[in-house]
Design a protein around this motif. Structure first.
Motif, PDB file in Angstrom:
ATOM      1  N   ARG A 236      -4.727  -8.993   3.953  1.00  0.00           N
ATOM      2  CA  ARG A 236      -4.328  -7.694   3.403  1.00  0.00           C
ATOM      3  C   ARG A 236      -3.197  -7.849   2.397  1.00  0.00           C
ATOM      4  O   ARG A 236      -3.174  -7.172   1.357  1.00  0.00           O
ATOM      5  CB  ARG A 236      -3.917  -6.755   4.537  1.00  0.00           C
ATOM      6  CG  ARG A 236      -5.090  -6.281   5.405  1.00  0.00           C
ATOM      7  CD  ARG A 236      -4.679  -5.127   6.309  1.00  0.00           C
ATOM      8  NE  ARG A 236      -3.711  -5.540   7.318  1.00  0.00           N
ATOM      9  CZ  ARG A 236      -4.041  -5.999   8.517  1.00  0.00           C
ATOM     10  NH1 ARG A 236      -5.325  -6.120   8.852  1.00  0.00           N
ATOM     11  NH2 ARG A 236      -3.113  -6.339   9.400  1.00  0.00           N
ATOM     12  N   GLN A 237      -2.276  -8.741   2.683  1.00  0.00           N
ATOM     13  CA  GLN A 237      -1.174  -8.985   1.741  1.00  0.00           C
ATOM     14  C   GLN A 237      -1.691  -9.605   0.451  1.00  0.00           C
ATOM     15  O   GLN A 237      -1.204  -9.285  -0.636  1.00  0.00           O
ATOM     16  CB  GLN A 237      -0.137  -9.900   2.396  1.00  0.00           C
ATOM     17  CG  GLN A 237       0.610  -9.234   3.549  1.00  0.00           C
ATOM     18  CD  GLN A 237       1.550 -10.199   4.259  1.00  0.00           C
ATOM     19  OE1 GLN A 237       1.401 -11.421   4.171  1.00  0.00           O
ATOM     20  NE2 GLN A 237       2.529  -9.651   4.978  1.00  0.00           N
TER      21      GLN A 237
ATOM     22  N   LEU B  11      -4.632  -9.106  -0.826  1.00  0.00           N
ATOM     23  CA  LEU B  11      -5.416  -8.114  -1.563  1.00  0.00           C
ATOM     24  C   LEU B  11      -4.557  -6.994  -2.131  1.00  0.00           C
ATOM     25  O   LEU B  11      -5.006  -6.254  -3.011  1.00  0.00           O
ATOM     26  CB  LEU B  11      -6.477  -7.507  -0.644  1.00  0.00           C
ATOM     27  CG  LEU B  11      -7.607  -8.443  -0.196  1.00  0.00           C
ATOM     28  CD1 LEU B  11      -8.512  -7.715   0.789  1.00  0.00           C
ATOM     29  CD2 LEU B  11      -8.404  -8.946  -1.382  1.00  0.00           C
ATOM     30  N   ALA B  12      -3.330  -6.857  -1.645  1.00  0.00           N
ATOM     31  CA  ALA B  12      -2.466  -5.757  -2.069  1.00  0.00           C
ATOM     32  C   ALA B  12      -2.291  -5.681  -3.593  1.00  0.00           C
ATOM     33  O   ALA B  12      -2.416  -4.591  -4.178  1.00  0.00           O
ATOM     34  CB  ALA B  12      -1.115  -5.851  -1.375  1.00  0.00           C
ATOM     35  N   PRO B  13      -2.018  -6.801  -4.292  1.00  0.00           N
ATOM     36  CA  PRO B  13      -1.869  -6.710  -5.757  1.00  0.00           C
ATOM     37  C   PRO B  13      -3.133  -6.222  -6.451  1.00  0.00           C
ATOM     38  O   PRO B  13      -3.060  -5.528  -7.472  1.00  0.00           O
ATOM     39  CB  PRO B  13      -1.532  -8.158  -6.158  1.00  0.00           C
ATOM     40  CG  PRO B  13      -0.968  -8.773  -4.917  1.00  0.00           C
ATOM     41  CD  PRO B  13      -1.721  -8.152  -3.800  1.00  0.00           C
TER      42      PRO B  13
ATOM     43  N   ARG C  90     -10.104   2.315  -5.656  1.00  0.00           N
ATOM     44  CA  ARG C  90      -9.636   1.545  -4.495  1.00  0.00           C
ATOM     45  C   ARG C  90     -10.596   1.696  -3.317  1.00  0.00           C
ATOM     46  O   ARG C  90     -10.904   0.720  -2.626  1.00  0.00           O
ATOM     47  CB  ARG C  90      -8.222   1.992  -4.107  1.00  0.00           C
ATOM     48  CG  ARG C  90      -7.144   1.457  -5.042  1.00  0.00           C
ATOM     49  CD  ARG C  90      -5.758   1.737  -4.483  1.00  0.00           C
ATOM     50  NE  ARG C  90      -5.411   3.141  -4.627  1.00  0.00           N
ATOM     51  CZ  ARG C  90      -4.814   3.650  -5.712  1.00  0.00           C
ATOM     52  NH1 ARG C  90      -4.503   2.865  -6.728  1.00  0.00           N
ATOM     53  NH2 ARG C  90      -4.522   4.942  -5.778  1.00  0.00           N
TER      54      ARG C  90
ATOM     55  N   LYS D 159      -3.721 -10.028   8.549  1.00  0.00           N
ATOM     56  CA  LYS D 159      -2.545  -9.479   7.881  1.00  0.00           C
ATOM     57  C   LYS D 159      -2.285 -10.217   6.574  1.00  0.00           C
ATOM     58  O   LYS D 159      -1.968  -9.590   5.547  1.00  0.00           O
ATOM     59  CB  LYS D 159      -1.328  -9.589   8.794  1.00  0.00           C
ATOM     60  CG  LYS D 159      -0.048  -9.032   8.177  1.00  0.00           C
ATOM     61  CD  LYS D 159       1.133  -9.159   9.138  1.00  0.00           C
ATOM     62  CE  LYS D 159       2.409  -8.617   8.508  1.00  0.00           C
ATOM     63  NZ  LYS D 159       3.580  -8.736   9.423  1.00  0.00           N
TER      64      LYS D 159
ATOM     65  N   LEU E 222      -5.423  -4.127  -5.145  1.00  0.00           N
ATOM     66  CA  LEU E 222      -5.519  -2.688  -4.907  1.00  0.00           C
ATOM     67  C   LEU E 222      -4.508  -1.921  -5.760  1.00  0.00           C
ATOM     68  O   LEU E 222      -4.807  -0.847  -6.295  1.00  0.00           O
ATOM     69  CB  LEU E 222      -5.301  -2.392  -3.427  1.00  0.00           C
ATOM     70  CG  LEU E 222      -6.403  -2.895  -2.482  1.00  0.00           C
ATOM     71  CD1 LEU E 222      -5.982  -2.716  -1.034  1.00  0.00           C
ATOM     72  CD2 LEU E 222      -7.711  -2.181  -2.752  1.00  0.00           C
ATOM     73  N   ASP E 223      -3.308  -2.468  -5.896  1.00  0.00           N
ATOM     74  CA  ASP E 223      -2.274  -1.805  -6.689  1.00  0.00           C
ATOM     75  C   ASP E 223      -2.642  -1.745  -8.173  1.00  0.00           C
ATOM     76  O   ASP E 223      -2.189  -0.849  -8.894  1.00  0.00           O
ATOM     77  CB  ASP E 223      -0.936  -2.520  -6.524  1.00  0.00           C
ATOM     78  CG  ASP E 223      -0.375  -2.376  -5.118  1.00  0.00           C
ATOM     79  OD1 ASP E 223      -0.804  -1.456  -4.402  1.00  0.00           O
ATOM     80  OD2 ASP E 223       0.473  -3.210  -4.736  1.00  0.00           O
TER      81      ASP E 223
END
Length: 236
Positions: A48-49, A51-53, A64, A45, A55-56
């Motif tokens: 994933r947090q 990697l979020a920036p 993506r 988790k 992907l955004d």
């Protein structure tokens, strides 16, 4: 002559460490264990947090999906390394400074540290046995290093068509270092598609192996300092 400088990684202070070595400049360690956690774990988790920036920031859904596909492929390859006993993995990025048509280009490599359990034997016998009859291996050599006997070898292989990897020849240089307990073997591997720089990568792996220690060099340094003696900088 200016003595070499070392930056100590936090792992050098790990009381459970089995070996110490110096990783050359230009290599970035991959925290591959963090990439292989179960999908429902807190560590996954957190990944994933993190990697979020990234992907955004990608422009469209296709970009993506391509990023996630490359990440998944990398995770599969790292899982294979972990199953083979790999405990450390680092990516090397160096500029080619050797004269020739490729001078100035970037060279990529992969450095790994793997452990193998072996039948009890004297370290010298283990070093010899590690490369005896190794199919396709060349430039086989036996050396006595500060950490004990070692054997070296290298090979050039091309990934199979069903591996999903580029069909480029890959040079792999190996150093086989028996642990003094006679029950384990550590294998240092340096791989690269820059096959034409075989001599340079062979020399680089030899330098890494020469700095391996199976005894905590920091404790040795502390003891010598307390006794008023001198020692070379720690290697781990």
């Amino acid at each position: 002559m200016t003595p070499p400088r070392f930056i100590l990684d936090k792992s050098a202070h790990n009381p459970d460490a089995d070996m110490w070595f110096a990783q050359p400049a230009g290599f970035t360690t991959i925290p591959f264990r963090a990439l292989l956690n179960p999908a429902d774990s807190p560590a996954a988790k957190a990944l994933r947090q993190a990697l979020a920036p990234i992907l955004d920031s990608l422009n469209d859904e296709l970009a993506r999906q391509q990023f996630l596909a490359h990440l998944a492929q990398g995770q599969r390859l790292l899982a294979i390394l972990a199953e083979a006993g790999t405990t450390r993995c680092a990516i090397g990025l160096h500029r080619d400074d050797v004269s020739g048509t490729a001078k100035g280009s970037l060279l990529f490599s992969l450095f790994t540290v793997s452990w193998r359990d072996i039948s009890p034997a004297a370290p010298a016998a283990t070093a010899a046995r590690a490369v005896a009859g190794a199919e396709g291996h060349t430039n086989i050599a036996y050396l006595e290093l500060p950490c004990g006997p070692a054997s070296f070898s290298e090979t050039v292989r091309t990934p199979t068509a069903d591996s999903g990897l580029p069909q480029d020849p890959v040079l792999q240089v190996f150093a086989h270092l028996p642990h003094p307990d006679g029950r384990r073997l550590v294998v240092l591997t340096l791989g690269t598609t820059a096959v034409n720089r075989r001599t340079e990568y062979r020399s680089l792996l030899h330098q890494i192996a020469e700095n391996v220690s199976f005894e905590d060099p920091l404790l040795e340094l502390a003891a010598l300092t307390k006794a008023g003696g001198r020692s070379r900088p720690p290697r781990g």
